[in-house]
Design a protein around this motif. Structure first.
Motif, mmCIF file in Angstrom:
data_model
loop_
_atom_site.group_PDB
_atom_site.id
_atom_site.type_symbol
_atom_site.label_atom_id
_atom_site.label_comp_id
_atom_site.label_asym_id
_atom_site.label_seq_id
_atom_site.Cartn_x
_atom_site.Cartn_y
_atom_site.Cartn_z
ATOM 1 N N ILE A 180 7.422 17.980 -1.012
ATOM 2 C CA ILE A 180 6.104 17.609 -0.480
ATOM 3 C C ILE A 180 5.215 17.216 -1.656
ATOM 4 C CG2 ILE A 180 4.048 18.391 0.753
ATOM 5 C CD1 ILE A 180 5.786 20.366 2.268
ATOM 6 N N PHE A 181 4.555 16.065 -1.542
ATOM 7 C CA PHE A 181 3.634 15.594 -2.570
ATOM 8 C C PHE A 181 2.311 15.221 -1.907
ATOM 9 C CE2 PHE A 181 7.947 14.679 -3.931
ATOM 10 C CZ PHE A 181 7.970 15.259 -5.196
ATOM 11 N N LYS A 182 1.214 15.645 -2.514
ATOM 12 C CA LYS A 182 -0.105 15.397 -1.934
ATOM 13 C C LYS A 182 -0.916 14.464 -2.824
ATOM 14 C CE LYS A 182 -0.260 19.910 0.377
ATOM 15 N NZ LYS A 182 -1.016 21.185 0.524
ATOM 16 N N PRO A 183 -1.769 13.646 -2.205
ATOM 17 C CA PRO A 183 -2.667 12.808 -3.004
ATOM 18 C C PRO A 183 -3.511 13.691 -3.921
ATOM 19 C CG PRO A 183 -2.754 12.194 -0.683
ATOM 20 C CD PRO A 183 -1.978 13.478 -0.759
ATOM 21 N N GLU B 282 -1.909 9.620 2.268
ATOM 22 C CA GLU B 282 -1.789 10.991 2.748
ATOM 23 C C GLU B 282 -0.531 11.602 2.152
ATOM 24 O OE1 GLU B 282 -1.417 10.970 6.975
ATOM 25 O OE2 GLU B 282 0.111 9.403 6.990
ATOM 26 N N LYS B 283 -0.268 12.853 2.468
ATOM 27 C CA LYS B 283 0.862 13.527 1.834
ATOM 28 C C LYS B 283 2.184 12.884 2.218
ATOM 29 C CE LYS B 283 1.624 17.301 5.160
ATOM 30 N NZ LYS B 283 1.647 18.770 5.330
ATOM 31 N N VAL B 284 3.133 13.012 1.321
ATOM 32 C CA VAL B 284 4.474 12.473 1.528
ATOM 33 C C VAL B 284 5.448 13.639 1.626
ATOM 34 C CG1 VAL B 284 6.332 11.101 0.509
ATOM 35 C CG2 VAL B 284 3.960 10.328 0.303
ATOM 36 N N GLU B 285 6.227 13.673 2.686
ATOM 37 C CA GLU B 285 7.237 14.718 2.879
ATOM 38 C C GLU B 285 8.616 14.064 2.893
ATOM 39 O OE1 GLU B 285 6.284 17.797 5.862
ATOM 40 O OE2 GLU B 285 4.503 16.601 6.299
ATOM 41 N N LEU B 286 9.519 14.621 2.102
ATOM 42 C CA LEU B 286 10.847 14.026 1.962
ATOM 43 C C LEU B 286 11.941 15.055 2.194
ATOM 44 C CD1 LEU B 286 9.492 12.721 -1.263
ATOM 45 C CD2 LEU B 286 10.630 11.018 0.104
ATOM 46 N N GLU C 64 0.851 -1.190 0.000
ATOM 47 C CA GLU C 64 0.000 0.000 0.000
ATOM 48 C C GLU C 64 0.887 1.240 0.000
ATOM 49 O OE1 GLU C 64 -3.855 1.097 2.529
ATOM 50 O OE2 GLU C 64 -2.042 1.200 3.746
ATOM 51 N N ILE C 65 0.521 2.238 -0.801
ATOM 52 C CA ILE C 65 1.305 3.477 -0.862
ATOM 53 C C ILE C 65 0.931 4.333 0.340
ATOM 54 C CG2 ILE C 65 1.922 5.485 -2.255
ATOM 55 C CD1 ILE C 65 0.860 3.918 -4.692
ATOM 56 N N LYS C 66 1.882 4.514 1.218
ATOM 57 C CA LYS C 66 1.630 5.235 2.460
ATOM 58 C C LYS C 66 2.136 6.673 2.364
ATOM 59 C CE LYS C 66 4.171 2.146 4.365
ATOM 60 N NZ LYS C 66 4.976 1.356 5.320
ATOM 61 N N GLY C 67 1.608 7.497 3.210
ATOM 62 C CA GLY C 67 2.141 8.845 3.341
ATOM 63 C C GLY C 67 3.210 8.863 4.412
ATOM 64 N N GLY C 68 3.506 10.063 4.909
ATOM 65 C CA GLY C 68 4.461 10.170 5.996
ATOM 66 C C GLY C 68 5.700 10.950 5.622
ATOM 67 N N LYS C 69 6.635 10.992 6.571
ATOM 68 C CA LYS C 69 7.878 11.736 6.388
ATOM 69 C C LYS C 69 9.042 10.761 6.227
ATOM 70 C CE LYS C 69 6.335 15.756 9.080
ATOM 71 N NZ LYS C 69 6.644 16.677 10.207
ATOM 72 N N THR D 55 11.857 21.997 -2.984
ATOM 73 C CA THR D 55 12.588 23.182 -2.525
ATOM 74 C C THR D 55 14.069 22.854 -2.391
ATOM 75 O OG1 THR D 55 10.649 23.944 -1.293
ATOM 76 C CG2 THR D 55 12.775 24.932 -0.722
ATOM 77 N N LEU D 56 14.889 23.638 -3.044
ATOM 78 C CA LEU D 56 16.341 23.449 -2.979
ATOM 79 C C LEU D 56 16.890 24.117 -1.732
ATOM 80 C CD1 LEU D 56 19.110 22.701 -4.239
ATOM 81 C CD2 LEU D 56 19.012 24.889 -5.461
#
Length: 353
Positions: free
Chosen positions: A167-170, A111-115, A79-84, A150-151
């Protein structure tokens, strides 16, 4: 299970990245064999491993074959999960190529993915971070994609040390038809002279950034001046931001963009700054003169997104082996069929659905 011959077509890392991303989207497990079989150093390299490890984390995949030199990969997503996520590629492994491995899957995350990603932002054989920000993501917005990069700090070969947050959002993708460059004038920016009057140019304006780290300030200025001069000769106005930094790694580069077309070049030891600037200018001039909707590099990047969105098309001056390979891989996973037609010296690539 879908079995993919990793030596097909272009036969490089992009084939594996696209296959893994679409495996995550569809939930279909895959087996990729003959990975990079025809390359001087076949099998998976360190930066491929980091991309695949990240994809596995985000979709909870069971995976085997993740080791340097591996020629076979098994990937079974859950399953594609969100999170950091905090990722360190190490040295100057390409941040943009890592993102290519996961970005097509992220609209379908819970949910959104933050990297936060550390590695190379401006390295050979990969899109620059500026290209990703100003061309790739701008084009994907037209398909309904929601994401930002963001660089924080640039990283050059061989030391890397670059830092990017993303940051990527569904989101729900939708079709879009990319039109000829003349119809994308809204992306060109108006240049304003010292007295506040808009400068006239026969054609639209090109924006860019010329940058260096740990090098004299005249280096990025010379890159920019050479690019601006060649662009002006070709009838294009330009505005190129000049940046000089002190950071972990040493290097230089320049990226130019307007609409869905770009050009970039990286500095090399012994290569005059003027040549670097001219290379980037020559690349974007060739794309703009062709009059296609997107440049050759964006053309192959768009393929999986267009298939997921459906009812999309573009024109490009040349269909590269990268693009043809991406089409083939994408059609293995999704119930779509791409059409390729030659029209007025350009290739029109389209997909229904």
């Amino acid at each position: 299970m879908i079995e993919i011959d990793g030596s097909y077509g272009e036969g490089g890392g992009q084939l594996v990245r696209t296959a893994v991303a679409l495996s995550a989207v569809t939930g279909k497990e895959i087996k990729v064999t003959n990975i990079r079989k025809n390359r001087p150093n076949p099998g998976l390299k360190q930066q491929h491993l980091k991309s695949l490890e990240t994809a596995a984390k985000i979709c909870g995949a069971q995976v085997s074959g993740l080791f340097p030199g591996s020629s076979e990969l098994f990937f079974s997503p859950i399953e594609i999960k969100g999170g950091k996520y905090d990722i360190d590629i190490g040295t100057a492994g390409s941040i943009t190529l890592l993102l290519q491995c996961i970005m097509p899957a992220l609209p379908f995350a819970k949910e959104k993915v933050e990297l936060t990603i550390r590695g190379g932002t401006d390295v050979a054989w990969s899109p620059t971070v500026d290209y990703l920000q100003h061309i790739t993501l701008r084009a994907l917005e037209q398909l309904g994609y929601v994401g930002s990069v963001t660089l924080r700090e640039r990283g050059y070969y061989p030391r890397g040390g670059g830092n990017v947050s993303a940051i990527f959002k569904p989101c729900k993708l939708h079709g879009f038809h990319f039109r000829k460059t003349e119809e994308n004038e809204k992306f060109g920016e108006k240049l304003v002279g010292e007295e506040g009057f808009e400068e006239e140019s026969q054609k639209r304006k090109i924006i860019g950034v010329s940058h260096t780290s740990n090098l004299p300030a005249h280096v990025p200025a010379r890159q920019a001046e050479a690019a601006e001069s060649l662009l002006l000769e070709a009838g294009y106005g330009s505005r190129i931001d000049v940046q000089s930094h002190e950071s972990f790694s040493t290097g230089s580069g320049i990226t130019l963009w307007t609409g869905y077309c770009g050009g970039s070049a990286l500095g090399e030891r012994g290569l005059p700054a003027e040549k670097v600037g001219r290379r980037a200018a020559e690349e974007i001039i060739a794309e703009l003169r062709a009059g296609a909707a997107v440049d050759m590099h964006l053309a192959d990047q768009l393929i999986p997104y267009m298939a997921l969105a459906g009812n999309s098309s573009y024109t490009v001056r040349e269909l590269t082996l990268h693009a043809a390979t991406n089409i083939w891989v994408t059609e293995q996973f999704l119930n779509v069929k791409f059409r390729i037609e030659e029209k007025e010296g350009l290739f029109e690539v389209s997909v229904d659905g």
